[in-house]
Structures are given as C-alpha cells and as structure tokens.
Design an enzyme around this catalytic site. Sequence first.
Site, PDB file in Angstrom:
ATOM      1  N   GLU A   1       0.822  -1.214   0.000  1.00 30.99           N
ATOM      2  CA  GLU A   1       0.000   0.000   0.000  1.00 30.99           C
ATOM      3  C   GLU A   1       0.853   1.260   0.000  1.00 30.99           C
ATOM      4  OE1 GLU A   1      -3.617  -1.815   2.725  1.00 30.99           O
ATOM      5  OE2 GLU A   1      -1.771  -1.149   3.673  1.00 30.99           O
TER       6      GLU A   1
ATOM      7  N   ASP B   1      -7.718  -4.815   8.612  1.00 28.22           N
ATOM      8  CA  ASP B   1      -7.347  -3.587   7.909  1.00 28.22           C
ATOM      9  C   ASP B   1      -7.252  -3.783   6.394  1.00 28.22           C
ATOM     10  OD1 ASP B   1      -5.107  -5.166   7.887  1.00 28.22           O
ATOM     11  OD2 ASP B   1      -3.765  -3.690   8.790  1.00 28.22           O
TER      12      ASP B   1
HETATM   13  P1  NAD Z   1       2.187 -10.294  13.455  1.00 28.70           P
HETATM   14  O1  NAD Z   1       2.048 -11.276  12.362  1.00 28.70           O
HETATM   15  O2  NAD Z   1       3.549  -9.976  13.963  1.00 28.70           O
HETATM   16  O3  NAD Z   1       1.308 -10.759  14.720  1.00 28.70           O
HETATM   17  C1  NAD Z   1       0.007 -11.233  14.594  1.00 28.70           C
HETATM   18  C2  NAD Z   1      -0.236 -12.290  15.657  1.00 28.70           C
HETATM   19  O4  NAD Z   1      -1.607 -12.694  15.600  1.00 28.70           O
HETATM   20  C3  NAD Z   1       0.603 -13.563  15.465  1.00 28.70           C
HETATM   21  O5  NAD Z   1       1.383 -13.819  16.605  1.00 28.70           O
HETATM   22  C4  NAD Z   1      -0.441 -14.663  15.234  1.00 28.70           C
HETATM   23  O6  NAD Z   1      -0.078 -15.904  15.781  1.00 28.70           O
HETATM   24  C5  NAD Z   1      -1.656 -14.065  15.951  1.00 28.70           C
HETATM   25  N1  NAD Z   1      -2.937 -14.619  15.516  1.00 28.70           N
HETATM   26  C6  NAD Z   1      -3.359 -14.925  14.255  1.00 28.70           C
HETATM   27  N2  NAD Z   1      -4.610 -15.420  14.289  1.00 28.70           N
HETATM   28  C7  NAD Z   1      -4.978 -15.420  15.602  1.00 28.70           C
HETATM   29  C8  NAD Z   1      -6.160 -15.811  16.290  1.00 28.70           C
HETATM   30  N3  NAD Z   1      -7.207 -16.312  15.624  1.00 28.70           N
HETATM   31  N4  NAD Z   1      -6.222 -15.670  17.620  1.00 28.70           N
HETATM   32  C9  NAD Z   1      -5.158 -15.184  18.310  1.00 28.70           C
HETATM   33  N5  NAD Z   1      -4.005 -14.798  17.723  1.00 28.70           N
HETATM   34  C10 NAD Z   1      -3.917 -14.928  16.386  1.00 28.70           C
HETATM   35  O7  NAD Z   1       1.468  -8.967  12.949  1.00 28.70           O
HETATM   36  P2  NAD Z   1       1.559  -7.490  13.554  1.00 28.70           P
HETATM   37  O8  NAD Z   1       2.593  -6.692  12.857  1.00 28.70           O
HETATM   38  O9  NAD Z   1       1.582  -7.542  15.042  1.00 28.70           O
HETATM   39  O10 NAD Z   1       0.173  -6.914  13.052  1.00 28.70           O
HETATM   40  C11 NAD Z   1      -1.038  -7.414  13.561  1.00 28.70           C
HETATM   41  C12 NAD Z   1      -2.182  -6.939  12.691  1.00 28.70           C
HETATM   42  O11 NAD Z   1      -2.332  -5.541  12.834  1.00 28.70           O
HETATM   43  C13 NAD Z   1      -1.970  -7.183  11.196  1.00 28.70           C
HETATM   44  O12 NAD Z   1      -3.168  -7.650  10.641  1.00 28.70           O
HETATM   45  C14 NAD Z   1      -1.610  -5.821  10.641  1.00 28.70           C
HETATM   46  O13 NAD Z   1      -2.002  -5.686   9.284  1.00 28.70           O
HETATM   47  C15 NAD Z   1      -2.397  -4.924  11.548  1.00 28.70           C
HETATM   48  N6  NAD Z   1      -1.874  -3.560  11.721  1.00 28.70           N
HETATM   49  C16 NAD Z   1      -2.781  -2.558  11.796  1.00 28.70           C
HETATM   50  C17 NAD Z   1      -2.347  -1.259  12.015  1.00 28.70           C
HETATM   51  C18 NAD Z   1      -3.352  -0.147  12.132  1.00 28.70           C
HETATM   52  O14 NAD Z   1      -2.964   1.008  12.104  1.00 28.70           O
HETATM   53  N7  NAD Z   1      -4.619  -0.438  12.322  1.00 28.70           N
HETATM   54  C19 NAD Z   1      -0.986  -0.986  12.113  1.00 28.70           C
HETATM   55  C20 NAD Z   1      -0.082  -2.048  12.067  1.00 28.70           C
HETATM   56  C21 NAD Z   1      -0.529  -3.350  11.873  1.00 28.70           C
END
Ligand code: NAD
Length: 343
Positions: A56, A227
């Site tokens: 993005e 997101d």
């Molecule tokens: P990451 O992959 O490092 O961590 C995600 C975690 O979620 C992993 O440890 C995974 O095992 C766990 N997970 C997956 N499915 C699960 C479930 N059903 N139950 C419990 N845990 C589960 O990712 P990250 O960098 O920490 O990002 C997390 C999310 O936040 C991503 O989807 C990312 O796109 C989003 N994000 C959003 C923003 C925002 O501004 N809203 C900013 C950054 C990241």
Amino acid sequence: MVNYVDVNNMRRWISDTGIEPIIMGIVGYLEQDYAKWPQFDKTPRVAAHSAEGVIELMPTSDGETYAFKYVNGHPSNPGNGFQTVTALGMLARVDNGYPTFLSEMTLLTALRTAATSVLAARALARPDSKVLALIGTGTQSEFQALGFRAGLGITRLRAWDTDPAALDKFIRNVEPLGFEVVRATSAADAVAGADIVTTCTADKANAKILTTGMIEPGMHLNAIGGDCPGKTELEADIVRNSTVFVEFPEQTRIEGEIQQLEADSPITELWEVLAGRAAGRTSVDEVTLFDSVGFAIEDFSALRYVFDAVRGTDYATDLDLIADPADPKDLFSLVSRAPALLA
Ligand code: NAD
C-alpha cells in the site's frame, strides 16, 4: 540533501529516548494534526492486493508538508521468516516538491499505531480502565502495551495468541518492564474482566476473534488487525452493537470491521470527537469500538515527530537522493563528463 534515518539509527534513537516518551510525543503530534483534519488532502490508500497480502501507498498533505508511507501486510510472512508488516516513509516540501526526510517506518509504524490506539482510548475508554486484553502477541503487541501504560496508566495485561511461541515471547518481553501479565488460555479467557481489548491478529480472513458473548458493558474495543478487504476480526453483531469510531470513513468502509455492515451504518469520525464536534463515550455501559485501519495522517504525524527530534543530531544522516545541478536547467551537466559519453 535529504535527512535519513535508517533502521540502526531509529533503533538507537528509540533506545536512547525511550518507547513511552516517544509514543506520548507522537500522541501530541497526532493531536495537532487531528485538530486540523479538514485541512488535509485525504484519500483511501492505494492498495495492490495479491494472494499473499497487500502493498500500500499512503499519501497525505497539509498544504505545507507532503508525506507518504510504503507499507506491506503479508499475514503468512512470519511462517517464512519475514515480518507481516514493513514500511518506509518520506516527507517533502509542498512549495517546491523536494523531499526533506526519508525514514525506516517498520519500528515507527508500531510506535504510531500504539500512539493512535492511545489517542482513541483516552477519548473513548472508561477513565477508570485498569485491565487491557491483548489478542495477538506479534510485532505490535509490546508497543501497544507500553502505549497503554504511558497514556492510560494500565499495567495489568491479559494476553492471548494462537501461537504459544508468540505468547511466550510477549510475556518474556513485557514482564521485566513491570507489567502484570495473565497468560490466557483462549480469546474468551483473555477478554474476561478486561476494560479495554486490543485485537491485533494477522489473518487474511473474516475471522471471529471476538464473539458477542465475550463482550461486557462498558468495554472499549481497539480493533487494529482488520485492515484489508476480507480481513476482519470481530463478529458482525459486535460491530452492530457498539458505538463505532473510525479514522477516515472512505478507507474504513473498504478495509475496517464496518465492511461487514451496510454501507450507511452509523459511525463517528475520531477527529470530530477530539474537536468536540461529536460525542465520544456517552455512558459507562456503552461499548465503544475504535475500528482502526491506520490512516496516512498518522504516518504524517509520526514522520514529523521523528524529523523534528533527530534533525541536526547524529541519528540522522544526509542522503544524496535528489539530483540538483547548479543550473536547474542543466541536468545534463551531471553526466556530460561521463567517459562513456566522450569516448
Ligand atoms: P504479526 O504477524 O507480527 O502478529 C500477529 C499475531 O496474531 C501472530 O502472533 C499470530 O499468531 C496471531 N494470531 C493470528 N490469528 C490469531 C487468532 N485467531 N487468535 C489469536 N491470535 C492470532 O502482525 P503485527 O505486525 O503484530 O500486526 C497485527 C495486525 O495488525 C496485522 O493484521 C496488521 O495488518 C495490523 N496492523 C494494523 C495497524 C493499524 O494502524 N490499524 C498498524 C499495524 C498493523
């Protein structure tokens, strides 16, 4: 010259300054920028979707400064040794279009996402909130925990992740920092007794991380993991039964939890709450939902904050990024002496 912060210098600056002061510093810049929200050029981010994830571009401008972030989201990346989210960002002058600042933004995105969560929770959560449930203990999780401590004084955490190694890592990282952490046995167990729930899971699916029976009156839900189109975390009825606050409706309708609802479902823009133009939480029993997808103005604020903090220090180096001949019409002068040309 363009000021440049690479990963090592970002890491050094964060270590020397402290994560909590930086998150609160970014909150201050977010408050400034949210206060002039109508002034910004705003557009939903430009997304290139693939089977594996999304890449993005997130641009915005306040008329003086232009910013953009490049960011990816690939939920299956950790299984292949890569991070789910990586990013870089840039500031430029609007008056002449010249870039001024280029920065790594993977660490900075985690900091700005925590700062945005704090900004929303301070406006929407019950002021007596004491316990934070964190579902998804990957990259964002420690930054979220530190943000909630810095901004809301929360030190009691209930954490859950489907990956036991991620849960171990989270507890190992935050317990020495003075948090009291309960290792939950399920999402429902994590949410039980929590005042605020952050969902930050990564899965390219319409997941139901939270279901209706888990939600107690008065909770604040900080849903940051859903997101992208087809990537949500909450059961639709939770969204329907909450008071929903969003960043930029045109983007959240496509990417947020509200993609599950009708196109005209009621929402409130967070900037309007902060400006006193719309109500935030109106009762102790109300369930508030910050349906966060991450918006360009938040990256604008974070980049501005870092630029102001590191300019003139050894955390920033000069990057010779813009070809700038003495005679602006003679770009050719930069290559006219090339041996290959003269031969
Ligand atoms: P990451 O992959 O490092 O961590 C995600 C975690 O979620 C992993 O440890 C995974 O095992 C766990 N997970 C997956 N499915 C699960 C479930 N059903 N139950 C419990 N845990 C589960 O990712 P990250 O960098 O920490 O990002 C997390 C999310 O936040 C991503 O989807 C990312 O796109 C989003 N994000 C959003 C923003 C925002 O501004 N809203 C900013 C950054 C990241």
